[in-house]
Design a protein around this motif. Structure first.
Motif, mmCIF file in Angstrom:
data_model
loop_
_atom_site.group_PDB
_atom_site.id
_atom_site.type_symbol
_atom_site.label_atom_id
_atom_site.label_comp_id
_atom_site.label_asym_id
_atom_site.label_seq_id
_atom_site.Cartn_x
_atom_site.Cartn_y
_atom_site.Cartn_z
ATOM 1 N N LEU A 49 0.817 -1.212 0.000
ATOM 2 C CA LEU A 49 0.000 0.000 0.000
ATOM 3 C C LEU A 49 0.854 1.267 0.000
ATOM 4 C CD1 LEU A 49 -2.824 -0.863 2.560
ATOM 5 C CD2 LEU A 49 -3.027 -0.615 0.091
ATOM 6 N N GLY A 50 2.161 1.087 0.084
ATOM 7 C CA GLY A 50 3.040 2.248 0.108
ATOM 8 C C GLY A 50 3.223 2.823 1.494
ATOM 9 N N ILE A 51 2.823 2.070 2.517
ATOM 10 C CA ILE A 51 2.966 2.519 3.904
ATOM 11 C C ILE A 51 4.244 1.918 4.465
ATOM 12 C CG2 ILE A 51 1.976 2.441 6.222
ATOM 13 C CD1 ILE A 51 -0.785 2.310 4.823
ATOM 14 N N ARG A 52 5.137 2.772 4.937
ATOM 15 C CA ARG A 52 6.391 2.271 5.490
ATOM 16 C C ARG A 52 6.112 1.651 6.860
ATOM 17 N NH1 ARG A 52 11.000 6.645 4.805
ATOM 18 N NH2 ARG A 52 9.558 7.880 6.027
ATOM 19 N N LEU A 53 6.458 0.371 6.970
ATOM 20 C CA LEU A 53 6.245 -0.389 8.195
ATOM 21 C C LEU A 53 7.530 -1.122 8.524
ATOM 22 C CD1 LEU A 53 4.298 -1.673 10.355
ATOM 23 C CD2 LEU A 53 3.962 -3.501 8.704
ATOM 24 N N VAL A 54 8.075 -0.852 9.689
ATOM 25 C CA VAL A 54 9.276 -1.552 10.129
ATOM 26 C C VAL A 54 8.950 -2.294 11.418
ATOM 27 C CG1 VAL A 54 10.854 0.102 9.063
ATOM 28 C CG2 VAL A 54 10.164 0.425 11.447
ATOM 29 N N GLN A 55 9.786 -3.287 11.726
ATOM 30 C CA GLN A 55 9.589 -4.060 12.944
ATOM 31 C C GLN A 55 10.719 -3.811 13.921
ATOM 32 O OE1 GLN A 55 7.910 -8.108 12.856
ATOM 33 N NE2 GLN A 55 8.421 -8.032 10.692
ATOM 34 N N GLY A 56 10.379 -3.928 15.178
ATOM 35 C CA GLY A 56 11.367 -3.851 16.237
ATOM 36 C C GLY A 56 11.220 -5.062 17.143
ATOM 37 N N TYR A 57 12.270 -5.334 17.901
ATOM 38 C CA TYR A 57 12.263 -6.464 18.820
ATOM 39 C C TYR A 57 12.926 -6.026 20.115
ATOM 40 C CZ TYR A 57 14.036 -10.765 20.988
ATOM 41 O OH TYR A 57 14.353 -11.753 21.881
ATOM 42 N N GLY A 58 12.365 -6.445 21.211
ATOM 43 C CA GLY A 58 12.968 -6.121 22.493
ATOM 44 C C GLY A 58 12.284 -6.825 23.635
ATOM 45 N N GLN A 59 12.803 -6.544 24.810
ATOM 46 C CA GLN A 59 12.253 -7.084 26.045
ATOM 47 C C GLN A 59 12.476 -6.065 27.149
ATOM 48 O OE1 GLN A 59 14.367 -10.798 26.713
ATOM 49 N NE2 GLN A 59 12.788 -11.919 25.629
ATOM 50 N N THR A 60 11.665 -6.131 28.171
ATOM 51 C CA THR A 60 11.834 -5.254 29.324
ATOM 52 C C THR A 60 13.233 -5.404 29.899
ATOM 53 O OG1 THR A 60 9.483 -5.473 29.818
ATOM 54 C CG2 THR A 60 10.902 -4.675 31.598
ATOM 55 N N GLU A 61 13.755 -6.614 29.912
ATOM 56 C CA GLU A 61 15.077 -6.884 30.478
ATOM 57 C C GLU A 61 16.216 -6.287 29.650
ATOM 58 O OE1 GLU A 61 12.308 -10.190 31.804
ATOM 59 O OE2 GLU A 61 12.686 -9.104 29.956
ATOM 60 N N ALA A 62 15.879 -5.757 28.479
ATOM 61 C CA ALA A 62 16.885 -5.159 27.599
ATOM 62 C C ALA A 62 16.512 -3.722 27.242
ATOM 63 C CB ALA A 62 17.064 -6.009 26.351
ATOM 64 N N SER A 63 16.009 -3.004 28.129
ATOM 65 C CA SER A 63 15.726 -1.559 28.109
ATOM 66 C C SER A 63 15.073 -0.941 26.900
ATOM 67 C CB SER A 63 17.009 -0.795 28.363
ATOM 68 O OG SER A 63 17.507 -1.079 29.612
ATOM 69 N N PRO A 64 14.068 -1.259 26.359
ATOM 70 C CA PRO A 64 13.500 -2.526 25.952
ATOM 71 C C PRO A 64 13.774 -2.891 24.505
ATOM 72 C CG PRO A 64 11.820 -0.873 25.775
ATOM 73 C CD PRO A 64 13.095 -0.182 26.184
ATOM 74 N N VAL A 65 14.543 -2.074 23.739
ATOM 75 C CA VAL A 65 14.718 -2.363 22.314
ATOM 76 C C VAL A 65 16.056 -3.044 22.056
ATOM 77 C CG1 VAL A 65 14.777 -1.399 19.987
ATOM 78 C CG2 VAL A 65 13.306 -0.373 21.708
ATOM 79 N N ILE A 66 16.012 -4.140 21.311
ATOM 80 C CA ILE A 66 17.203 -4.904 20.947
ATOM 81 C C ILE A 66 17.558 -4.670 19.481
ATOM 82 C CG2 ILE A 66 18.122 -7.245 20.648
ATOM 83 C CD1 ILE A 66 16.320 -8.016 23.113
ATOM 84 N N SER A 67 16.564 -4.724 18.612
ATOM 85 C CA SER A 67 16.811 -4.536 17.182
ATOM 86 C C SER A 67 15.635 -3.820 16.534
ATOM 87 C CB SER A 67 17.035 -5.889 16.496
ATOM 88 O OG SER A 67 15.848 -6.652 16.499
ATOM 89 N N VAL A 68 15.929 -3.186 15.382
ATOM 90 C CA VAL A 68 14.907 -2.482 14.609
ATOM 91 C C VAL A 68 15.271 -2.587 13.136
ATOM 92 C CG1 VAL A 68 13.810 -0.247 14.144
ATOM 93 C CG2 VAL A 68 14.457 -0.822 16.458
ATOM 94 N N SER A 69 14.260 -2.710 12.306
ATOM 95 C CA SER A 69 14.489 -2.730 10.859
ATOM 96 C C SER A 69 14.875 -1.332 10.395
ATOM 97 C CB SER A 69 13.222 -3.146 10.117
ATOM 98 O OG SER A 69 12.849 -4.449 10.446
ATOM 99 N N PRO A 70 15.953 -1.213 9.637
ATOM 100 C CA PRO A 70 16.282 0.103 9.080
ATOM 101 C C PRO A 70 15.309 0.452 7.954
ATOM 102 C CG PRO A 70 17.892 -1.536 8.377
ATOM 103 C CD PRO A 70 16.951 -2.226 9.316
ATOM 104 N N ILE A 71 14.926 1.701 7.863
ATOM 105 C CA ILE A 71 13.992 2.124 6.824
ATOM 106 C C ILE A 71 14.599 1.908 5.443
ATOM 107 C CG2 ILE A 71 12.761 4.114 5.859
ATOM 108 C CD1 ILE A 71 12.614 5.202 8.745
#
Length: 173
Positions: A49-71
């Protein structure tokens, strides 16, 4: 995408993208998905649809973001690259392990539980995953959800469940 979809995509973008954009206030620039692994077909739907959508991953124990998809290099089936200063590896059992300044020092007043999840400085996430040759992380399941069949083979049900719940008549699996 099938050939016919290249013909219909502009029509869908014109009508559907505008409606989705309006739902989010009319100035939608980027959507971020996190909290659970996004089925790739859902990600591809938004991208188509032309909507930029990226994913992130994390946990509370890791403050909370571990990885993110680069745009600039969004790979829909992954949860992106580890943040700067964060190390991620896969254990022999397939569990994602995380190390870096974002990992907690421990659970408050609970050294026993802390020792279960932090070993040699590595946070044992409980998530199963893979890391491709470019460093992109993919979540494949949860270690607590593993089913051991009669032949001793470990099976993660999350992919089967995702396929089932993708069917119109199945709400939960």
């Amino acid at each position: 995408l099938p050939f016919w979809s290249y013909l219909t995509t502009p029509i869908f973008r014109t009508f559907i993208q505008r409606q989705i954009n309006d739902v989010f206030g009319g100035r939608l620039k980027l959507m971020v998905s996190g909290g659970a692994s996004l089925p790739p077909n859902v990600g591809r739907f938004f991208v188509a649809l032309g909507i930029r959508l990226v994913q992130g991953y994390g946990q509370t124990e890791a403050s909370p973001v571990i990885s993110v998809s680069p745009i600039s290099d969004n790979r829909v089936a992954t949860v992106g690259l580890p943040l700067r200063g964060v190390k991620v590896k896969v254990s022999a059992s397939g569990e994602l392990l995380v190390k870096g300044g974002l990992v907690m020092e421990g659970y408050w007043n609970n050294p026993k539980e802390t020792a279960k999840v932090i070993k040699n400085g590595w946070l044992h996430t409980g998530d199963l995953g893979e890391i491709d040759r470019d460093g992109f992380v993919t979540i494949t399941g949860r270690s607590k959800d593993i089913i051991v069949n009669s032949g001793g083979e470990n099976i993660s049900p999350s992919r089967v469940e995702a396929r089932l719940t993708g069917q119109p008549n199945i709400a939960q699996a």
